[in-house]
Design a protein around this motif. Sequence first.
Motif, PDB file in Angstrom:
ATOM      1  N   PRO A 127     -10.490  13.610  -0.306  1.00  0.00           N
ATOM      2  CA  PRO A 127     -10.793  14.033   1.048  1.00  0.00           C
ATOM      3  C   PRO A 127      -9.593  13.982   1.967  1.00  0.00           C
ATOM      4  O   PRO A 127      -9.633  14.510   3.066  1.00  0.00           O
ATOM      5  N   ASP A 128      -8.532  13.312   1.544  1.00  0.00           N
ATOM      6  CA  ASP A 128      -7.357  13.155   2.382  1.00  0.00           C
ATOM      7  C   ASP A 128      -6.180  13.848   1.723  1.00  0.00           C
ATOM      8  O   ASP A 128      -6.255  14.306   0.593  1.00  0.00           O
ATOM      9  N   TRP A 129      -5.055  13.902   2.466  1.00  0.00           N
ATOM     10  CA  TRP A 129      -3.892  14.583   1.934  1.00  0.00           C
ATOM     11  C   TRP A 129      -3.348  13.864   0.706  1.00  0.00           C
ATOM     12  O   TRP A 129      -2.964  14.483  -0.278  1.00  0.00           O
ATOM     13  N   LEU A 130      -3.287  12.537   0.770  1.00  0.00           N
ATOM     14  CA  LEU A 130      -2.736  11.757  -0.326  1.00  0.00           C
ATOM     15  C   LEU A 130      -3.672  10.596  -0.641  1.00  0.00           C
ATOM     16  O   LEU A 130      -4.326  10.056   0.250  1.00  0.00           O
ATOM     17  N   TYR A 143       1.364  15.252   5.309  1.00  0.00           N
ATOM     18  CA  TYR A 143       2.257  14.489   4.434  1.00  0.00           C
ATOM     19  C   TYR A 143       3.129  13.524   5.232  1.00  0.00           C
ATOM     20  O   TYR A 143       3.341  12.378   4.824  1.00  0.00           O
ATOM     21  N   ARG A 144       3.646  13.984   6.367  1.00  0.00           N
ATOM     22  CA  ARG A 144       4.550  13.139   7.146  1.00  0.00           C
ATOM     23  C   ARG A 144       3.821  11.930   7.712  1.00  0.00           C
ATOM     24  O   ARG A 144       4.425  10.876   7.926  1.00  0.00           O
ATOM     25  N   ARG A 145       2.552  12.062   7.957  1.00  0.00           N
ATOM     26  CA  ARG A 145       1.766  10.950   8.475  1.00  0.00           C
ATOM     27  C   ARG A 145       1.882   9.713   7.594  1.00  0.00           C
ATOM     28  O   ARG A 145       1.858   8.578   8.084  1.00  0.00           O
ATOM     29  N   ALA A 169      12.049   8.986   0.216  1.00  0.00           N
ATOM     30  CA  ALA A 169      10.949   9.113   1.178  1.00  0.00           C
ATOM     31  C   ALA A 169      11.478   9.457   2.562  1.00  0.00           C
ATOM     32  O   ALA A 169      10.870  10.258   3.284  1.00  0.00           O
ATOM     33  N   ALA A 170      12.604   8.855   2.954  1.00  0.00           N
ATOM     34  CA  ALA A 170      13.212   9.168   4.252  1.00  0.00           C
ATOM     35  C   ALA A 170      13.643  10.631   4.315  1.00  0.00           C
ATOM     36  O   ALA A 170      13.426  11.323   5.323  1.00  0.00           O
ATOM     37  N   ARG A 171      14.253  11.101   3.226  1.00  0.00           N
ATOM     38  CA  ARG A 171      14.690  12.502   3.205  1.00  0.00           C
ATOM     39  C   ARG A 171      13.501  13.452   3.290  1.00  0.00           C
ATOM     40  O   ARG A 171      13.550  14.467   3.993  1.00  0.00           O
ATOM     41  N   MET A 172      12.414  13.120   2.583  1.00  0.00           N
ATOM     42  CA  MET A 172      11.227  13.973   2.647  1.00  0.00           C
ATOM     43  C   MET A 172      10.608  13.958   4.038  1.00  0.00           C
ATOM     44  O   MET A 172      10.141  14.989   4.533  1.00  0.00           O
ATOM     45  N   ALA A 173      10.602  12.785   4.692  1.00  0.00           N
ATOM     46  CA  ALA A 173      10.061  12.703   6.046  1.00  0.00           C
ATOM     47  C   ALA A 173      10.883  13.559   7.002  1.00  0.00           C
ATOM     48  O   ALA A 173      10.329  14.247   7.884  1.00  0.00           O
ATOM     49  N   GLU A 174      12.204  13.539   6.857  1.00  0.00           N
ATOM     50  CA  GLU A 174      13.068  14.378   7.703  1.00  0.00           C
ATOM     51  C   GLU A 174      12.832  15.860   7.424  1.00  0.00           C
ATOM     52  O   GLU A 174      12.808  16.682   8.354  1.00  0.00           O
ATOM     53  N   GLU A 175      12.664  16.204   6.145  1.00  0.00           N
ATOM     54  CA  GLU A 175      12.401  17.602   5.790  1.00  0.00           C
ATOM     55  C   GLU A 175      11.066  18.062   6.361  1.00  0.00           C
ATOM     56  O   GLU A 175      10.936  19.190   6.862  1.00  0.00           O
ATOM     57  N   LEU A 176      10.061  17.197   6.324  1.00  0.00           N
ATOM     58  CA  LEU A 176       8.748  17.545   6.877  1.00  0.00           C
ATOM     59  C   LEU A 176       8.817  17.712   8.388  1.00  0.00           C
ATOM     60  O   LEU A 176       8.145  18.590   8.947  1.00  0.00           O
ATOM     61  N   GLU A 177       9.612  16.886   9.049  1.00  0.00           N
ATOM     62  CA  GLU A 177       9.791  17.048  10.492  1.00  0.00           C
ATOM     63  C   GLU A 177      10.452  18.385  10.804  1.00  0.00           C
ATOM     64  O   GLU A 177      10.062  19.090  11.745  1.00  0.00           O
ATOM     65  N   SER A 178      11.452  18.748   9.988  1.00  0.00           N
ATOM     66  CA  SER A 178      12.104  20.042  10.161  1.00  0.00           C
ATOM     67  C   SER A 178      11.127  21.190   9.915  1.00  0.00           C
ATOM     68  O   SER A 178      11.117  22.183  10.660  1.00  0.00           O
ATOM     69  N   ILE A 179      10.302  21.066   8.886  1.00  0.00           N
ATOM     70  CA  ILE A 179       9.304  22.104   8.591  1.00  0.00           C
ATOM     71  C   ILE A 179       8.326  22.248   9.742  1.00  0.00           C
ATOM     72  O   ILE A 179       7.969  23.364  10.140  1.00  0.00           O
ATOM     73  N   ARG A 180       7.903  21.130  10.297  1.00  0.00           N
ATOM     74  CA  ARG A 180       6.960  21.187  11.408  1.00  0.00           C
ATOM     75  C   ARG A 180       7.569  21.896  12.618  1.00  0.00           C
ATOM     76  O   ARG A 180       6.920  22.734  13.258  1.00  0.00           O
ATOM     77  N   ASN A 223       0.858  -1.188   0.000  1.00  0.00           N
ATOM     78  CA  ASN A 223       0.000   0.000   0.000  1.00  0.00           C
ATOM     79  C   ASN A 223       0.894   1.237   0.000  1.00  0.00           C
ATOM     80  O   ASN A 223       1.772   1.363   0.868  1.00  0.00           O
ATOM     81  N   LEU A 224       0.675   2.129  -0.938  1.00  0.00           N
ATOM     82  CA  LEU A 224       1.447   3.356  -1.030  1.00  0.00           C
ATOM     83  C   LEU A 224       0.507   4.547  -1.130  1.00  0.00           C
ATOM     84  O   LEU A 224      -0.666   4.396  -1.472  1.00  0.00           O
ATOM     85  N   ARG A 225       1.035   5.713  -0.842  1.00  0.00           N
ATOM     86  CA  ARG A 225       0.260   6.955  -0.947  1.00  0.00           C
ATOM     87  C   ARG A 225       0.969   7.923  -1.873  1.00  0.00           C
ATOM     88  O   ARG A 225       2.180   8.134  -1.773  1.00  0.00           O
ATOM     89  N   GLY A 226       0.180   8.532  -2.774  1.00  0.00           N
ATOM     90  CA  GLY A 226       0.741   9.503  -3.710  1.00  0.00           C
ATOM     91  C   GLY A 226      -0.225  10.633  -3.976  1.00  0.00           C
ATOM     92  O   GLY A 226      -1.336  10.663  -3.435  1.00  0.00           O
ATOM     93  N   LEU A 227       0.188  11.552  -4.834  1.00  0.00           N
ATOM     94  CA  LEU A 227      -0.644  12.711  -5.148  1.00  0.00           C
ATOM     95  C   LEU A 227      -1.838  12.294  -5.984  1.00  0.00           C
ATOM     96  O   LEU A 227      -1.702  11.534  -6.949  1.00  0.00           O
TER      97      LEU A 227
END
Length: 316
Positions: free
Chosen positions: A88-91, A184-186, A221-232, A77-81
Motif C-alpha cells: 500500500p505504500d511506496w516502499l 521515494y524521497r520521503r 542513499a544521499a545521492r539518490m535523495a539529491e537526485e530525487l530532489e532534482s527530479i521533483r 528501521n529501513l525501507r526497500g522495494l
Amino acid sequence: MSGFAYVVGQGQLEQLAPKAALDRHGDLRWFHLTTNDDHAKAWLSRSAHLPPFVVDALTATETRPRCDAVGDGAVINLRGLSSGDDAPDWLASVRIFVSAGNVYSVTRLPLSAVDTVRGEVETGTILDPGDLVAAMAQAITAELDPMVADLGDQLDDCEESLDMSRAFELRRAVNETRIQAIGYRRFLAPQRAALEKLGTLPQPWLRDDDRLHLAAAADRAARMAEELESIRERAALMHESLTDLRAEQLDQRSLMIAIVAMIFLPLTFLTGLLGMNVDGIPYAHREWAFWGVVGVCAVMALAIAAYFIRRHWFRR
C-alpha cells in the motif's frame, strides 16, 4: 506468524524455525518474522525476551527509517522495494534489532532485500551481525538506485518530447514521475541519516569493514535523495512549461476567433443593412446587384485580413 532462522558458527550453517533456533548457539543467529498480526509481538516478548521498547519498535504499524542505540545493540528501521504486488505504500519496511551474536528482523510485506541477504547467508559470505546489517543496507540501496535512475530517464524523455500536441499525455507522465519521486524521497532522506548514525555507533559487533559498507550505503542513499530532489524540481518546472504552452495555445485560438469575428463583423453589418424588408434599398431590382454585394464583401474581407497580416496578428 511465519518466518525463518539461520544459525552460523564454526563453519556450519543451519536453517531452522525461529522457535528451534533459540536453543542453538553460534556467531550469528538471524531470526526473521513475516507477520501482520500480534503473534510476532508475543513471540518476541515471551520467547525471545526482548525489551518492551525493542518489541514495540519491531512490531509498530507505521515506521520511518531510524536508528537508535539500545544497550549493546541497535534498532534499525529501513525501507526497500517490496517483492509483493499489494504494497500500500511506496516502499516496504524492515525493522531490525542487532546485538552481539543476534539479529531479529520483522517485515509486514515481502521485501526483495531479505531474499538477497538470505542468499548471501547461505553462500557463507555473512558470518556475524555486522555483516548482515551491512549487507541488508547495501541490498536495499542497490535495488533502489536503478528505480531512481529510471525516474530521471522518464523525465528526460518527457523533456525531449515536449510538444503541445502531447500536452495531456506529458502532463500525466510528469505528474506520475513527480509523485513517485516525492514518495521515494520521503523515506530516502531519513534513511541516509539512519545509516550514517548506525555506522558511527560504538558497538563491538560493528567492524571497520562493516562501517565502510554502511558509509557507502549512506552515500548512495544521499545521492539518490539529491537526485530525487532534482527530479521533483525539474518536474515542477516542466509542469509550469506545459501550463504555459497550454495558455499560449488558448491565447492563439482566442486571437484567431477574434480576428475572424473582426473580419465578419462589417460584412454582417452590410448584409444586415441590405437585407432590411423596406422600400428604397439601392439597386434592389438590378440583375448584377447580388454579385456586386458579394464582390464588395469579398474586397472588404480581403482588406481587413491584409491589415491583420501586415500587423503580424497571424504570427505565432
